[in-house]
Write a protein that holds these residues in place. Structure first.
Motif, PDB file in Angstrom:
ATOM      1  N   PHE A   1       0.847  -1.193   0.000  1.00 15.80           N
ATOM      2  CA  PHE A   1       0.000   0.000   0.000  1.00 15.80           C
ATOM      3  C   PHE A   1       0.882   1.242   0.000  1.00 15.80           C
ATOM      4  N   VAL A   2       0.742   2.063  -1.041  1.00 13.94           N
ATOM      5  CA  VAL A   2       1.496   3.320  -1.236  1.00 13.94           C
ATOM      6  C   VAL A   2       2.976   3.161  -0.887  1.00 13.94           C
ATOM      7  N   GLY A   3       3.593   2.102  -1.395  1.00 15.08           N
ATOM      8  CA  GLY A   3       5.014   1.887  -1.201  1.00 15.08           C
ATOM      9  C   GLY A   3       5.383   1.183   0.087  1.00 15.08           C
ATOM     10  N   ILE A   4       4.393   0.836   0.902  1.00 19.57           N
ATOM     11  CA  ILE A   4       4.649   0.166   2.180  1.00 19.57           C
ATOM     12  C   ILE A   4       4.240  -1.295   2.069  1.00 19.57           C
ATOM     13  N   GLU A   5       5.159  -2.179   2.395  1.00 15.53           N
ATOM     14  CA  GLU A   5       4.899  -3.613   2.372  1.00 15.53           C
ATOM     15  C   GLU A   5       4.323  -4.051   3.712  1.00 15.53           C
ATOM     16  N   VAL A   6       3.274  -4.858   3.664  1.00 19.98           N
ATOM     17  CA  VAL A   6       2.617  -5.375   4.863  1.00 19.98           C
ATOM     18  C   VAL A   6       2.925  -6.860   4.967  1.00 19.98           C
ATOM     19  N   LEU A   7       3.657  -7.235   6.006  1.00 19.48           N
ATOM     20  CA  LEU A   7       4.094  -8.616   6.191  1.00 19.48           C
ATOM     21  C   LEU A   7       3.434  -9.199   7.421  1.00 19.48           C
ATOM     22  N   TYR A   8       3.065 -10.485   7.338  1.00 20.89           N
ATOM     23  CA  TYR A   8       2.360 -11.157   8.421  1.00 20.89           C
ATOM     24  C   TYR A   8       3.208 -12.295   8.962  1.00 20.89           C
TER      25      TYR A   8
END
Length: 346
Positions: A63-70
Motif C-alpha cells: 500500500f502506497v510503497g509500504i509492504e505489509v508482512l504477516y
C-alpha cells in the motif's frame, strides 16, 4: 452505505452497527477495507463494485510503497523494496554498511559562506532527502537524521551530503527493517518525550523528539526543531511535552471514533524533573511568565486527568533516538525497544 467520515483524518471512514465495525481508508485511487465482520466487508466491496470499476487485490500486502508482512499474530510494515531502489539509484547497493545513521559527536556548525563548500547539484540533494522523508514513515530510527538534513535543502553543503550518504550506508545494513505490530492484551496509550536543548549552534533552537505507544507498539513519532528559542533545558523539555500531548490527544480521538476505549490518564515519560514540576504547578512565577498561552494547555490536560507526566531515568529514555546521535550499542538497544524488526533477516 452508513459510513461516517473521521473528523481527525478526512481519508478515514468508519461504519459502526452494533457490534459490527468496518473501517475504510482511502488514498487517491487505493482503498483499504478492514473490520471485525467478514460478511459486512464483503457487502461493502460489493456495493463499491456496483458504483466504481474496482479490483479486489485480496489481503493487504502492499500500500502506497509500504509492504505489509504477516507472521503469526503480528504485522510488520516495511519499505524494503523502496529502500533497495533508493540505494540502487544512488549507487550504494554494494556499499559497506555502518551501525548508526549519524555520528554521535556530530555538531551543527556555524560556518560562513567562505568556510563551507556549497553543492552545485542542489536538485539531486533535494531528491535524496525527499525520498528519505518518505522512507521515515516506517523507519523511526532515521527520523532525527532526516529532520536534521531537511533544514538545509535550500542551500546544502558538502558536509550535509556526507551525512546523507552515511545514512544510505546505514540503510544498507538492514533495508527490510520496519515497525512491528504485535497483539497484546492492552490498548493503553503511553508516550516518551525528550528534547536536546540549544542543539543548533546557529539559531540556538532545541530539538523535540517523542514516541507514542499503543499497547506497547509504536504508532507515532516525531523529531523536529522547535520554532522558538528556549531559555533553559526545562523550558525546552516542557515545549516537547506540549507537542507530545497534542499528538496523544489526536490519537485518542481517532481511537474513540474506532470505538476503542483508552484508559486515562495517559502516561507521558520525561527525564526532566524540572519540566514535570512546571507542568504540575499552576502557580504563576518568574520562570514561566514568558511562556505562550498555548503552552499552558498541558496543565489543563493534566488537571482534567488526561495526561500523567512521570519521571524516567535518562538511560531508559526511548525518545533519545529522536533528539541526538547515539553510539552503536545504545542505538541498537533503542531500536529494539521501538519494536523495529527485519523479517527478511530471519
Amino acid at each position: 452505505m452508513g459510513f461516517v467520515q473521521s473528523l481527525c483524518d478526512h481519508s478515514l471512514f468508519v461504519m459502526c452497527k452494533g457490534d459490527v465495525l468496518v473501517v475504510l481508508l482511502v488514498y487517491v485511487d487505493d482503498i483499504v477495507v478492514t473490520g471485525n465482520s467478514l460478511p459486512e466487508i464483503t457487502r461493502v466491496k460489493s456495493c463499491l463494485s456496483k458504483s466504481f470499476q474496482i479490483k479486489d487485490l485480496g489481503i493487504l500486502k502492499y500500500f502506497v510503497g509500504i509492504e505489509v508482512l504477516y507472521s503469526g499474530g503480528s504485522v510488520c510494515l516495511s519499505q524494503r523494496k523502496y529502500c533497495l531502489e533508493l540505494l540502487n539509484e544512488f549507487g550504494y547497493l554494494g556499499c559497506k554498511p555502518v551501525g548508526t545513521p549519524i555520528e554521535q559527536s556530530h555538531i551543527i556548525t556555524n560556518k560562513t559562506d567562505k568556510d563551507e563548500k556549497f553543492l552545485e547539484n542542489v536538485n539531486g540533494f533535494k531528491k535524496l532527502i525527499g525520498k528519505l522523508i518518505y522512507l521515515s514513515l516506517t523507519r523511526p530510527d532515521i527520523s532525527y537524521t532526516v529532520q536534521f538534513l531537511s533544514q538545509y535543502m535550500h542551500k546544502p553543503c558538502q558536509s550535509h551530503l556526507d551525512i546523507a550518504l552515511r545514512l544510505l550506508r546505514y540503510l544498507k545494513q538492514s533495508p527490510g527493517r520496519g515497525v512491528m505490530f504485535r497483539k497484546t492484551g492492552s490498548l493503553d496509550l503511553s508516550g516518551f518525550v525528550d528534547s536536546d536543548w540549544a542543539k543548533c549552534t546557529k539559531t540556538r533552537k532545541s530539538v523535540t523528539g517523542f514516541g507514542v505507544f499503543l499497547g506497547g507498539t509504536l504508532v507515532s513519532w516525531k523529531s523536529k526543531k522547535q520554532g522558538i528559542v528556549s531559555r533553559s533545558t526545562a523550558e525546552a523539555e516542557y515545549r516537547a511535552m506540549c507537542s507530545a500531548t497534542c499528538e496523544v490527544m489526536w490519537i485518542k480521538n481517532i481511537l474513540t471514533e474506532l470505538n476503542v476505549n483508552c484508559t486515562l490518564p495517559v502516561t507521558l515519560f520525561c527525564d526532566s524533573k524540572s519540566a514535570i514540576y512546571i507542568s504540575l504547578n499552576p502557580v504563576f512565577h518568574e520562570r514561566t511568565k514568558h511562556f505562550e498561552l498555548d503552552l499552558h494547555f498541558l496543565r489543563e490536560k493534566i488537571a482534567s486527568g488526561i495526561i500523567d507526566p512521570q519521571k524516567i531515568a535518562s538511560d531508559n529514555q526511548i525518545a533519545d533516538i529522536f533528539t541526538k546521535g547515539l553510539n552503536v550499542g545504545k542505538h541498537s538497544v533503542l531500536c529494539e525497544k521501538l519494536g523495529l524488526f527485519d523479517m527478511f533477516a530471519v
